[in-house]
Motif scaffolding. Structure first.
Motif, PDB file in Angstrom:
ATOM      1  N   LEU A   1       0.833  -1.206   0.005  1.00  0.00           N
ATOM      2  CA  LEU A   1       0.127   0.017  -0.092  1.00  0.00           C
ATOM      3  C   LEU A   1       0.827   1.192   0.029  1.00  0.00           C
ATOM      4  O   LEU A   1       0.330   2.099  -0.771  1.00  0.00           O
ATOM      5  N   ILE A   2       1.737   1.192   0.717  1.00  0.00           N
ATOM      6  CA  ILE A   2       2.681   2.386   0.807  1.00  0.00           C
ATOM      7  C   ILE A   2       3.206   2.609  -0.587  1.00  0.00           C
ATOM      8  O   ILE A   2       3.599   3.529  -1.318  1.00  0.00           O
ATOM      9  N   ILE A   3       3.891   1.614  -1.322  1.00  0.00           N
ATOM     10  CA  ILE A   3       4.448   1.923  -2.555  1.00  0.00           C
ATOM     11  C   ILE A   3       3.346   2.072  -3.503  1.00  0.00           C
ATOM     12  O   ILE A   3       3.689   2.974  -4.653  1.00  0.00           O
TER      13      ILE A   3
ATOM     14  N   ARG B   1       3.585   5.492  -5.576  1.00  0.00           N
ATOM     15  CA  ARG B   1       3.899   5.404  -7.083  1.00  0.00           C
ATOM     16  C   ARG B   1       2.778   5.614  -7.844  1.00  0.00           C
ATOM     17  O   ARG B   1       2.810   5.190  -9.038  1.00  0.00           O
ATOM     18  N   ARG B   2       1.478   6.071  -7.554  1.00  0.00           N
ATOM     19  CA  ARG B   2       0.222   6.298  -8.298  1.00  0.00           C
ATOM     20  C   ARG B   2      -0.237   4.934  -9.064  1.00  0.00           C
ATOM     21  O   ARG B   2      -0.421   5.019 -10.018  1.00  0.00           O
ATOM     22  N   VAL B   3      -0.172   3.965  -8.467  1.00  0.00           N
ATOM     23  CA  VAL B   3      -0.438   2.552  -9.070  1.00  0.00           C
ATOM     24  C   VAL B   3      -2.045   2.567  -9.564  1.00  0.00           C
ATOM     25  O   VAL B   3      -2.040   2.057 -10.899  1.00  0.00           O
ATOM     26  N   LYS B   4      -2.657   3.512  -8.854  1.00  0.00           N
ATOM     27  CA  LYS B   4      -4.059   3.208  -9.428  1.00  0.00           C
ATOM     28  C   LYS B   4      -4.340   4.069 -10.689  1.00  0.00           C
ATOM     29  O   LYS B   4      -4.991   3.405 -11.673  1.00  0.00           O
ATOM     30  N   ALA B   5      -3.652   5.239 -10.745  1.00  0.00           N
ATOM     31  CA  ALA B   5      -3.525   5.913 -12.033  1.00  0.00           C
ATOM     32  C   ALA B   5      -2.702   5.078 -13.245  1.00  0.00           C
ATOM     33  O   ALA B   5      -3.362   5.060 -14.450  1.00  0.00           O
ATOM     34  N   TYR B   6      -1.811   4.380 -12.930  1.00  0.00           N
ATOM     35  CA  TYR B   6      -0.995   3.662 -13.843  1.00  0.00           C
ATOM     36  C   TYR B   6      -1.948   2.649 -14.526  1.00  0.00           C
ATOM     37  O   TYR B   6      -1.879   2.349 -15.875  1.00  0.00           O
ATOM     38  N   THR B   7      -2.440   1.845 -13.431  1.00  0.00           N
ATOM     39  CA  THR B   7      -3.367   0.801 -13.907  1.00  0.00           C
ATOM     40  C   THR B   7      -4.434   1.192 -14.904  1.00  0.00           C
ATOM     41  O   THR B   7      -4.772   0.405 -15.876  1.00  0.00           O
TER      42      THR B   7
ATOM     43  N   VAL C   1       5.983   9.597  -5.967  1.00  0.00           N
ATOM     44  CA  VAL C   1       6.945  10.103  -4.979  1.00  0.00           C
ATOM     45  C   VAL C   1       7.860   8.787  -4.569  1.00  0.00           C
ATOM     46  O   VAL C   1       7.384   7.943  -4.424  1.00  0.00           O
ATOM     47  N   ARG C   2       9.120   9.148  -4.273  1.00  0.00           N
ATOM     48  CA  ARG C   2      10.128   8.006  -4.111  1.00  0.00           C
ATOM     49  C   ARG C   2       9.532   7.555  -2.545  1.00  0.00           C
ATOM     50  O   ARG C   2       9.721   8.281  -1.683  1.00  0.00           O
TER      51      ARG C   2
END
Length: 324
Positions: A116-118, A122-128, A147-148
Motif C-alpha cells: 500500500l505504501i508503494i 507511485r500512483r499505481v491506481k492511475a497507472y493501472t 514520490v520516491r
C-alpha cells in the motif's frame, strides 16, 4: 464414526486444507456458500449442539448476542487477530473460552502494508487505469509523477507484531522509522525505530504514516482533520488496520486540498461498501480488506482456530487464549 469428534460451526468457507481437516476430524454442517450471520450461526449451533464456533467479523457477537450463545458452546475461536467483533469480557463471563490467531498473519499483513505504501506513493491506481484503457500515448517527463519511497521517514502508529514487521521491512528501503505507542518497547523490538510518546510530536516528521492498532472506541477517528494537518504537505497515508480509525471526510479533504499526496487503504468504515467518494478519489489506492489473504496465512489461521477447539474440548491448555 468416532464419538469424540468436536462439533463446530464455521461462519465462512475456509481454505481447502482446513475444510479437508474439518471433514476428516470434526462434525459440522456443510460448507457455507456465503458468510453466515450471527443468527444463522446460533441457529445451527443450537440444532447441532456445537461445542465450538469459528467466526470472523461477518458473525459479530456483541451486546445482547452474548446471552444468545447456545449453552452447548464452549469456545468462540475467531479466525482473526482483531477482536472488535466480539464482546470478549461478556463471552468470558459466561464461561466460554475465546481464542484468536495472532502471529501467523503478521508477515502477510506487513507485506500488504508495504504494498500500500508503494502503490499510493507511485500512483499505481492511475497507472493501472491507463493500461486498462489501452495506454495510447507516451507520458511526458512531468506527467503522473509519484514520490520516491526509499529514504523517506515512516511513522507507525501501533508498534505491535505487525507494526514491528513493517519497521523491519522499511529498513530495506533505507527509511527512517518513528513509532507511537503508549509505552516504549524494549530496544530489541524497536528495530532501530524511534519512540514518540506524544503523537502530535511525531506526525510533523512523517512523510509516510501507517496505522497498525486495534479499532475500538478509544481509537475511533484517531486520524482526523487535526492529526492530518500535522503531517507535512505531500505526505502519504496508509491504513491496513481498521476503518474506524479514520475520519474519512477529513481524509478526503486532505487529499483534495493537496495536503496529502495519496492514501493506501485496505480497510474502510463501511465495509464492504466503501463511501463512493473514496472509490472515486484518484489518489486513493484501495484493496478489499485482504491483509491476511494468502494461501499460507489463511490456512494457518484456520488450522490454529481448529487446534484451539480441539484443545478446549479435550480439556487441554488453549494455544492462543484471549483474556478480558
Amino acid at each position: 464414526m468416532p464419538e469424540n469428534r468436536p462439533r463446530i460451526i464455521r461462519s465462512v468457507r475456509l481454505p481447502q486444507p482446513v475444510e479437508d481437516r474439518i471433514t476428516a476430524s470434526f462434525d459440522a454442517p456443510p460448507v457455507p456458500t456465503s458468510p453466515l450471520s450471527t443468527d444463522e450461526v446460533f441457529r445451527l449451533a443450537e440444532e447441532t449442539k456445537a461445542e465450538g464456533l469459528l467466526v470472523t467479523h461477518h458473525a459479530a457477537i456483541r451486546g445482547a448476542d452474548v446471552e444468545r450463545i447456545p449453552k452447548s458452546v464452549r469456545i468462540v475461536a475467531t479466525v482473526s487477530v482483531g477482536l472488535d467483533h466480539l464482546d470478549v469480557k461478556a463471552i468470558l463471563d459466561r464461561g466460554i473460552a475465546v481464542t484468536n490467531t495472532p502471529d501467523v498473519l503478521t508477515d502477510c499483513n506487513a507485506d500488504l502494508a508495504m504494498m500500500l505504501i508503494i502503490a499510493a506513493s507511485r500512483r499505481v491506481k492511475a497507472y493501472t487505469e491507463i493500461i486498462r484503457n489501452g495506454w495510447g500515448h507516451t507520458l511526458a517527463m512531468d506527467e503522473l509523477l509519484g514520490v520516491r519511497v526509499s529514504g523517506k521517514t515512516l511513522g507507525i502508529i501501533g508498534m505491535g507484531r505487525i507494526g514491528q514487521a513493517v519497521a523491519k521491512r522499511a529498513k530495506g528501503f533505507d527509511m527512517k522509522v518513528l513509532y507511537h505507542n503508549r509505552r516504549r518497547l524494549d530496544p530489541l523490538d524497536e528495530h532501530g525505530a524511534t519512540w514518540f510518546g506524544n503523537l502530535s510530536d511525531m506526525l510533523p516528521q512523517c512523510q509516510i504514516l501507517t496505522l497498525h492498532l486495534p479499532g475500538n472506541p478509544e481509537s475511533d477517528s484517531i486520524i482526523n482533520a487535526k492529526t492530518l494537518s500535522l503531517l507535512p504537505k505531500g505526505a502519504v497515508f496508509v491504513n491496513a488496520a481498521r476503518g474506524i480509525l479514520v475520519d474519512e471526510d477529513a481524509l478526503l479533504d486532505a487529499l483534495n486540498s493537496g495536503h496529502l499526496f495519496g492514501a493506501g487503504l485496505d480497510v474502510c468504515r463501511n465495509e464492504p461498501d466503501p463511501a463512493p467518494r473514496l472509490l472515486a478519489e484518484p489518489n486513493v489506492f484501495m484493496t478489499p480488506h485482504v491483509g491476511s489473504a494468502t494461501i499460507e496465512t489463511r490456512t494457518a489461521m484456520g488450522m490454529l482456530a481448529l487446534d484451539n477447539v480441539v484443545a478446549e474440548v479435550a480439556g487441554k491448555p488453549l494455544l492462543t487464549p484471549v483474556k478480558a
